[in-house]
Design a protein around this motif. Sequence first.
Motif, PDB file in Angstrom:
ATOM      1  N   TRP A 141      30.080  46.803  32.457  1.00  0.00           N
ATOM      2  CA  TRP A 141      30.010  45.692  31.506  1.00  0.00           C
ATOM      3  C   TRP A 141      30.847  45.952  30.256  1.00  0.00           C
ATOM      4  O   TRP A 141      31.407  45.014  29.665  1.00  0.00           O
ATOM      5  N   GLU A 142      30.949  47.216  29.847  1.00  0.00           N
ATOM      6  CA  GLU A 142      31.828  47.532  28.719  1.00  0.00           C
ATOM      7  C   GLU A 142      33.274  47.171  29.069  1.00  0.00           C
ATOM      8  O   GLU A 142      34.021  46.626  28.244  1.00  0.00           O
ATOM      9  N   ILE A 143      33.671  47.477  30.300  1.00  0.00           N
ATOM     10  CA  ILE A 143      35.038  47.195  30.752  1.00  0.00           C
ATOM     11  C   ILE A 143      35.253  45.695  30.929  1.00  0.00           C
ATOM     12  O   ILE A 143      36.273  45.137  30.503  1.00  0.00           O
ATOM     13  N   LEU A 144      34.289  45.026  31.558  1.00  0.00           N
ATOM     14  CA  LEU A 144      34.418  43.600  31.821  1.00  0.00           C
ATOM     15  C   LEU A 144      34.415  42.783  30.536  1.00  0.00           C
ATOM     16  O   LEU A 144      35.153  41.788  30.410  1.00  0.00           O
ATOM     17  N   ASN A 145      33.611  43.171  29.580  1.00  0.00           N
ATOM     18  CA  ASN A 145      33.532  42.438  28.322  1.00  0.00           C
ATOM     19  C   ASN A 145      34.729  42.674  27.407  1.00  0.00           C
ATOM     20  O   ASN A 145      34.926  41.955  26.423  1.00  0.00           O
ATOM     21  N   ALA A 146      35.519  43.689  27.729  1.00  0.00           N
ATOM     22  CA  ALA A 146      36.660  44.037  26.869  1.00  0.00           C
ATOM     23  C   ALA A 146      37.843  43.095  27.061  1.00  0.00           C
ATOM     24  O   ALA A 146      38.709  42.995  26.195  1.00  0.00           O
ATOM     25  N   GLY A 147      37.892  42.425  28.204  1.00  0.00           N
ATOM     26  CA  GLY A 147      39.034  41.569  28.467  1.00  0.00           C
ATOM     27  C   GLY A 147      39.030  41.100  29.903  1.00  0.00           C
ATOM     28  O   GLY A 147      38.019  41.172  30.601  1.00  0.00           O
ATOM     29  N   ASP A 148      40.162  40.635  30.357  1.00  0.00           N
ATOM     30  CA  ASP A 148      40.286  40.093  31.709  1.00  0.00           C
ATOM     31  C   ASP A 148      40.444  41.231  32.709  1.00  0.00           C
ATOM     32  O   ASP A 148      41.500  41.401  33.331  1.00  0.00           O
ATOM     33  N   ASN A 149      39.397  42.033  32.857  1.00  0.00           N
ATOM     34  CA  ASN A 149      39.434  43.193  33.745  1.00  0.00           C
ATOM     35  C   ASN A 149      38.621  42.964  35.011  1.00  0.00           C
ATOM     36  O   ASN A 149      37.726  42.115  35.050  1.00  0.00           O
ATOM     37  N   LYS A 150      38.908  43.765  36.033  1.00  0.00           N
ATOM     38  CA  LYS A 150      38.130  43.793  37.256  1.00  0.00           C
ATOM     39  C   LYS A 150      37.621  45.224  37.479  1.00  0.00           C
ATOM     40  O   LYS A 150      38.285  46.178  37.065  1.00  0.00           O
ATOM     41  N   VAL A 151      36.483  45.350  38.124  1.00  0.00           N
ATOM     42  CA  VAL A 151      35.889  46.662  38.357  1.00  0.00           C
ATOM     43  C   VAL A 151      35.541  46.844  39.834  1.00  0.00           C
ATOM     44  O   VAL A 151      34.921  45.969  40.451  1.00  0.00           O
ATOM     45  N   SER A 152      35.943  47.979  40.383  1.00  0.00           N
ATOM     46  CA  SER A 152      35.489  48.438  41.686  1.00  0.00           C
ATOM     47  C   SER A 152      34.772  49.761  41.484  1.00  0.00           C
ATOM     48  O   SER A 152      34.900  50.393  40.427  1.00  0.00           O
ATOM     49  N   VAL A 153      34.026  50.207  42.488  1.00  0.00           N
ATOM     50  CA  VAL A 153      33.185  51.403  42.335  1.00  0.00           C
ATOM     51  C   VAL A 153      33.397  52.355  43.509  1.00  0.00           C
ATOM     52  O   VAL A 153      33.455  51.933  44.675  1.00  0.00           O
ATOM     53  N   LEU A 154      33.528  53.625  43.178  1.00  0.00           N
ATOM     54  CA  LEU A 154      33.615  54.698  44.181  1.00  0.00           C
ATOM     55  C   LEU A 154      32.644  55.793  43.791  1.00  0.00           C
ATOM     56  O   LEU A 154      32.647  56.244  42.643  1.00  0.00           O
ATOM     57  N   VAL A 155      31.815  56.239  44.748  1.00  0.00           N
ATOM     58  CA  VAL A 155      30.873  57.316  44.476  1.00  0.00           C
ATOM     59  C   VAL A 155      30.959  58.381  45.569  1.00  0.00           C
ATOM     60  O   VAL A 155      31.375  58.101  46.689  1.00  0.00           O
ATOM     61  N   MET A 156      30.581  59.593  45.194  1.00  0.00           N
ATOM     62  CA  MET A 156      30.549  60.688  46.171  1.00  0.00           C
ATOM     63  C   MET A 156      29.456  60.477  47.208  1.00  0.00           C
ATOM     64  O   MET A 156      29.625  60.801  48.380  1.00  0.00           O
ATOM     65  N   ALA A 157      28.312  59.959  46.760  1.00  0.00           N
ATOM     66  CA  ALA A 157      27.189  59.761  47.674  1.00  0.00           C
ATOM     67  C   ALA A 157      26.371  58.561  47.236  1.00  0.00           C
ATOM     68  O   ALA A 157      26.286  58.252  46.048  1.00  0.00           O
TER      69      ALA A 157
END
Length: 217
Positions: free
Chosen positions: A198-214
């Motif tokens: 949400w910090e990234i999304l609220n900063a501007g016209d950004n998109k977020v994807s997620v990668l986790v080890m497990a």
Amino acid sequence: MILDLFFPNRCIECSRIIDADLLVCSLCFEQIHFTHFDYFSENIIKEKCRLLFPVENTYGLMKFEENGLSRKLIHELKYKSRENAGKILAEWTTERLDFKNKKPDILISVPLHPKKLRERGYNQLHQFTETLSKFYSIPFDHELIQRNHYSKAQALKDKKHRLEAANPFSLSKPISGKHILLIDDVFTTGNTVSSVAWEILNAGDNKVSVLVMAVDA
């Protein structure tokens, strides 16, 4: 090396002697439950993230099992000073994750609070992130997100600290128009990645994807 002779590297599961750059022997490697997720398809991480924030794509390397080998691998990385485990887990990831022609713009890992970083001596996600960055030719930024508060057990927090924890992360600089791949070690409730996202999304016209080890699914 002499140290290898007297203190050989051993498999974290069965204690067989293995090469210095390995975590497990070939037999125990077969016990690791990889997810086989497709980064672009539906999976449990994407389903959970969508309940919390708008997410593009998601990937988890392993299934996190309380008594399984994946838990031991993460434990070695975070608490046993095995920083190189991050590089090994990243190499396993590169063998399984294909961005095709839709690579994210920047790799961002969930930060530690400076006090926690001093205590541990390293961020367990940095080698993982940097190895992926080199392999996929995607830049990383360890400074973009900062953790605002030193965390302790929720039960020990007074009301003031619980309120502070409502905004645990912040951006160190402006960012807009970027597709960011957010990296964490274990995905459980998704609350941590959601706070950062949400910090990234609220900063501007950004998109977020997620990668986790497990992923704990």
